[in-house]
Scaffold this active site. Structure first.
Site, PDB file in Angstrom:
ATOM      1  N   ARG A 105       2.440   7.656   5.319  1.00 49.08           N
ATOM      2  CA  ARG A 105       3.522   8.607   5.586  1.00 49.08           C
ATOM      3  C   ARG A 105       3.338   9.318   6.924  1.00 49.08           C
ATOM      4  O   ARG A 105       2.219   9.725   7.265  1.00 49.08           O
ATOM      5  CB  ARG A 105       3.594   9.673   4.488  1.00 49.08           C
ATOM      6  CG  ARG A 105       3.800   9.160   3.091  1.00 49.08           C
ATOM      7  CD  ARG A 105       5.288   8.983   2.796  1.00 49.08           C
ATOM      8  NE  ARG A 105       5.809   7.719   3.296  1.00 49.08           N
ATOM      9  CZ  ARG A 105       5.778   6.569   2.641  1.00 49.08           C
ATOM     10  NH1 ARG A 105       5.275   6.528   1.449  1.00 49.08           N
ATOM     11  NH2 ARG A 105       6.268   5.472   3.175  1.00 49.08           N
ATOM     12  N   ALA A 106       4.435   9.465   7.668  1.00 49.91           N
ATOM     13  CA  ALA A 106       4.440  10.319   8.858  1.00 49.91           C
ATOM     14  C   ALA A 106       4.788  11.728   8.391  1.00 49.91           C
ATOM     15  O   ALA A 106       5.779  11.930   7.688  1.00 49.91           O
ATOM     16  CB  ALA A 106       5.476   9.826   9.851  1.00 49.91           C
ATOM     17  N   GLY A 132      -2.825   1.593  -5.237  1.00 43.47           N
ATOM     18  CA  GLY A 132      -1.526   1.313  -4.626  1.00 43.47           C
ATOM     19  C   GLY A 132      -0.336   1.757  -5.459  1.00 43.47           C
ATOM     20  O   GLY A 132       0.690   2.181  -4.912  1.00 43.47           O
ATOM     21  N   ARG A 182      12.366  12.615  -1.618  1.00 41.50           N
ATOM     22  CA  ARG A 182      10.900  12.541  -1.482  1.00 41.50           C
ATOM     23  C   ARG A 182      10.490  13.650  -0.512  1.00 41.50           C
ATOM     24  O   ARG A 182      10.336  13.439   0.678  1.00 41.50           O
ATOM     25  CB  ARG A 182      10.515  11.156  -0.971  1.00 41.50           C
ATOM     26  CG  ARG A 182       9.043  10.917  -0.842  1.00 41.50           C
ATOM     27  CD  ARG A 182       8.746   9.417  -0.745  1.00 41.50           C
ATOM     28  NE  ARG A 182       9.641   8.682   0.136  1.00 41.50           N
ATOM     29  CZ  ARG A 182       9.474   8.569   1.468  1.00 41.50           C
ATOM     30  NH1 ARG A 182       8.466   9.166   2.063  1.00 41.50           N
ATOM     31  NH2 ARG A 182      10.328   7.876   2.183  1.00 41.50           N
ATOM     32  N   ASN A 219      12.771  13.462   8.082  1.00 43.76           N
ATOM     33  CA  ASN A 219      11.482  13.087   8.662  1.00 43.76           C
ATOM     34  C   ASN A 219      11.163  11.657   8.251  1.00 43.76           C
ATOM     35  O   ASN A 219      10.855  11.381   7.086  1.00 43.76           O
ATOM     36  CB  ASN A 219      10.377  14.026   8.178  1.00 43.76           C
ATOM     37  CG  ASN A 219       9.010  13.603   8.703  1.00 43.76           C
ATOM     38  OD1 ASN A 219       8.916  12.759   9.596  1.00 43.76           O
ATOM     39  ND2 ASN A 219       7.957  14.195   8.153  1.00 43.76           N
ATOM     40  N   THR A 220      11.247  10.748   9.199  1.00 40.47           N
ATOM     41  CA  THR A 220      10.878   9.357   8.911  1.00 40.47           C
ATOM     42  C   THR A 220       9.851   8.911   9.944  1.00 40.47           C
ATOM     43  O   THR A 220       9.686   9.538  10.988  1.00 40.47           O
ATOM     44  CB  THR A 220      12.123   8.436   8.900  1.00 40.47           C
ATOM     45  OG1 THR A 220      11.744   7.118   8.497  1.00 40.47           O
ATOM     46  CG2 THR A 220      12.779   8.366  10.268  1.00 40.47           C
ATOM     47  N   HIS A 276      -5.997  -5.998   2.876  1.00 44.10           N
ATOM     48  CA  HIS A 276      -4.919  -5.506   3.734  1.00 44.10           C
ATOM     49  C   HIS A 276      -5.217  -4.065   4.098  1.00 44.10           C
ATOM     50  O   HIS A 276      -6.037  -3.411   3.479  1.00 44.10           O
ATOM     51  CB  HIS A 276      -3.536  -5.655   3.104  1.00 44.10           C
ATOM     52  CG  HIS A 276      -3.447  -5.214   1.681  1.00 44.10           C
ATOM     53  ND1 HIS A 276      -3.460  -3.897   1.313  1.00 44.10           N
ATOM     54  CD2 HIS A 276      -3.358  -5.912   0.540  1.00 44.10           C
ATOM     55  CE1 HIS A 276      -3.360  -3.812   0.012  1.00 44.10           C
ATOM     56  NE2 HIS A 276      -3.316  -5.009  -0.498  1.00 44.10           N
ATOM     57  N   ARG A 329      17.842   2.251   1.347  1.00 40.00           N
ATOM     58  CA  ARG A 329      16.584   3.021   1.351  1.00 40.00           C
ATOM     59  C   ARG A 329      16.838   4.449   1.816  1.00 40.00           C
ATOM     60  O   ARG A 329      17.477   4.675   2.843  1.00 40.00           O
ATOM     61  CB  ARG A 329      15.557   2.347   2.261  1.00 40.00           C
ATOM     62  CG  ARG A 329      15.088   1.016   1.730  1.00 40.00           C
ATOM     63  CD  ARG A 329      14.070   0.395   2.634  1.00 40.00           C
ATOM     64  NE  ARG A 329      12.815   1.152   2.649  1.00 40.00           N
ATOM     65  CZ  ARG A 329      11.827   0.914   3.493  1.00 40.00           C
ATOM     66  NH1 ARG A 329      11.957  -0.029   4.402  1.00 40.00           N
ATOM     67  NH2 ARG A 329      10.733   1.619   3.450  1.00 40.00           N
ATOM     68  N   ASP A 378      -5.389   0.596   0.067  1.00 40.98           N
ATOM     69  CA  ASP A 378      -6.755   0.179   0.388  1.00 40.98           C
ATOM     70  C   ASP A 378      -7.348   0.934   1.576  1.00 40.98           C
ATOM     71  O   ASP A 378      -8.570   1.078   1.659  1.00 40.98           O
ATOM     72  CB  ASP A 378      -6.800  -1.326   0.639  1.00 40.98           C
ATOM     73  CG  ASP A 378      -6.794  -2.098  -0.663  1.00 40.98           C
ATOM     74  OD1 ASP A 378      -6.714  -1.451  -1.730  1.00 40.98           O
ATOM     75  OD2 ASP A 378      -6.871  -3.333  -0.629  1.00 40.98           O
TER      76      ASP A 378
END
Lengths: 563, 55
Positions: A413-414, A301, A493, A523-524, A11, A444, A329
């Site tokens: 992550r952005a 991971g 986070r 920030n998403t 993946h 979330r 990965d």
């Protein structure tokens, strides 16, 4: 000296280009194909890496693949033979996969690129280890890699010194912390390799009432290792089931994906998170004890479990911690190339002070304007000062802004190059973002980006956190100030943003701080549920038009929906 | 570049033959291993090989 790194066929396929020991280009294939977690041969990512670096395939000094396909095949065959009674068709599926994909990789690269130079095969966990150690600022370090499975290894401990990486010991399939977490993710009705973040987000709402029961499933040993109690699992022999009926007997009925999430599910999530953190701390303690190192480099991971990373930091087992931002990965491509550079080609190591993650495509204003015109959007071109001031004012007015600037990030992550930004001070903003764009589960959390120089005012943070790889506690007095980024347990986070590393984003947050008094924004990632993060201006415009994003700040242009 | 080619299924005969050949080589590990640490102590990862057994 140029080396192409490749990871694919499981993946998150990716490619990168290393020049003289430094990663100068990297991208995941999914960003180009728009197929999330795309595992296919990363032809688009390879083309991008070569073209953006001005390197032809014939100028490459080496190509490195992130694992050893034959050893992986050996594992598949051994497992299929061992569990033949459970699943006679398993070997056929695996063999087809290897015959047409993994085993063809070298020839496929040579044919596709017309390349005839050296070809290297790293090991899966070695690639993770190299991505963490050579990406870190440490001349020497203890290295821990933890994931679902590579060839045989699922957890490995290494010692890194200079350019050398020595594998000391490993835990092998089917015993796997990553597969333990994935199995319980599936039990809770979430998709494996996608839902783990959701389970981690769910955990703080629960009580760990199931710790004793889940301890039955994963045995933690005094030497820091672990063993899965295999009769609770089915992933070894089943193509579509991760757990056995014995796990159902232990924990009760599994959740169907369409069922509502109940308190029992939440408590199971809390419990498996506790066990995972304990397992990670055990691994770290044993690694510290036998290496004596004060530096830890972490990848694989499971290193995307930001709460477990925070526990490692808080434990102070190691003075310094570096987590590879692309720990999955895709980051294996980087590790394979870096290891090949140092060992396949015998080059000296340069220890880097700063790690760069924005390694993907970027677009000129001219290219962006062509797309805006193609879609007949009204837009204004402006200098950076005005762009950041207008964008900050929009965020302050509770608008949702698509922020598309510079090179795309590598990893999940952005970080302010392909981001959606919003006002963290509005207690309803999480619901607004979810309803209008993200469509994520309500439990979330969204993450904050904060000016690095002011981060300590709002978060209990003692060092920069530029990659959103750990959680930190929001200071008590700040929790009411930034409710939209404060999770149920008071954590966040955090991404710290410095002037030096992310000039435009820093300028924007500073402008928002001037307007609101709080130099923090939500920030998403700039995408909708089920799609990869946007890559090109066209992706950004499509996402803008297909959702209720209010503004798009793209290059030097500001696009307002109401115009 | 060429388009990706999706794998087709291997024939049962091919599966059987390859499984038989590979079964002649003792695998590096076993799916019946009891968990816990395997001591390795290795810094030669045989980069040129797509198998590269450590023994």
């Amino acid at each position: 000296m140029n080396i192409l790194g490749i990871s694919c066929f499981y993946h998150d396929a990716a490619a990168c280009l290393i020049r003289d020991g430094v990663v100068i280009a990297a991208a995941e294939e999914e960003r180009f194909t728009r197929n999330k977690h795309d595992a296919s041969f990363p032809r688009n990512a390879i083309t991008f890496c070569l073209e953006s670096s001005g390197v032809s395939a014939q100028q490459l000094d080496g190509v490195a693949f992130y694992e050893k396909p034959l050893r992986k095949l050996e594992r598949a065959i051994s497992v299929a033979k061992h569990y033949e009674a459970h699943s006679p068709s398993l070997l056929n599926e695996d063999l087809s996969h290897f015959l047409h994909e993994g085993l063809t990789i070298e020839q496929r690269v040579r044919d596709t690129l017309n390349y005839s130079g050296p070809f290297f095969f790293s090991e899966h966990h070695l690639s993770h280890a190299a991505s963490a150690f050579f990406g870190s600022p440490f001349a020497d370090a203890a290295i821990l890699t933890v994931d679902g499975v590579g060839e045989w290894a699922t957890t490995s401990q290494y010692i890194g010194c200079g350019r050398d990486i020595r594998l000391k010991r490993e835990i092998r399939y089917p015993h796997s912390l990553g597969l333990f977490y994935a199995t319980l993710t599936a039990f809770l009705g979430f998709e494996v390799n996608e839902g783990e973040y959701k389970v981690m987000g769910l955990a703080p709402y629960g009580k760990p009432h199931f710790v004793d029961k889940i301890s039955e499933v994963l045995e933690l040993r005094n030497d820091g290792s672990f063993a899965n109690r295999l009769d609770y699992f089915a992933y070894m022999y089943s193509e579509d089931k991760m757990f056995s009926s014995k796990l159902v007997d232990l924990l009760g009925p599994p959740r169907h994906p369409d069922e509502p999430v109940t308190q029992r599910h939440i408590d199971i999530a809390a419990s498996m998170q506790v066990i995972t953190e304990s397992a990670m701390l055990n691994l770290c303690k044993s690694l510290r004890d036998f290496t004596g190192s004060e530096n830890l480099a972490l990848a694989g991971g499971v290193a995307h479990n930001v709460v477990a990373n925070a526990r490692i930091r808080e434990s102070r087992l190691f003075k310094n911690l570096f987590v590879q931002p692309a720990s999955g990965d895709s980051g294996g491509a980087i590790g394979a190339a870096l290891y090949a550079y140092h060992h396949g080609l015998g080059q000296k190591r340069r220890v880097l002070e700063n790690y760069e993650t924005c390694l993907g495509p970027e677009y000129s204003d001219s290219e962006i304007e062509d797309v805006l015109m193609k879609y007949r959007l009204s837009y204004q071109r402006m200098e950076l000062d005005e762009l950041t001031a207008r964008t900050a004012a929009a965020i302050h007015d509770n608008m949702i802004v698509g922020w598309f600037q510079g090179r795309m990030e590598f990893g999940p992550r952005a970080l302010g190059h392909r981001s959606l930004l919003a006002n963290p001070c509005n207690p309803n903003m999480k619901d607004i973002l979810n309803a209008r764009v993200k469509l994520r589960e309500e439990f979330r959390p969204f993450a904050p980006a904060v000016l690095e120089e002011r981060a300590n005012e709002f978060f209990e943070l003692d060092r920069p956190s530029p990659f959103m790889l750990q959680t930190w506690q929001v200071r008590g007095k700040s929790r009411e100030l930034i409710p939209a980024v404060t999770h149920a347990d008071g954590s966040a986070r955090v991404q710290t943003v410095s002037e030096k590393d992310n000039h435009r984003f820093h300028r924007l947050i500073k402008a928002f701080g001037k307007a609101s008094g709080v130099p923090v924004v939500i920030n998403t990632s700039f995408n909708v549920r089920g799609e990869p993060i946007v890559c090109s201006p066209e992706d950004a415009v499509r996402c803008f038009l297909g959702t209720d994003i209010d503004y798009l700040a793209i290059g030097s242009f500001l696009v307002e929906r109401s115009l | 570049m060429k388009d990706n080619e999706r794998a087709t299924r291997a024939s049962p005969e091919a599966v059987a033959v390859i499984a038989q050949i590979l079964s002649l080589v003792p695998p590096e590990a076993s799916p019946s291993n009891p968990g816990g640490w395997h001591l390795v102590d290795c810094d030669d990862f045989k980069l040129a090989s797509m198998y590269g057994a450590r023994q």
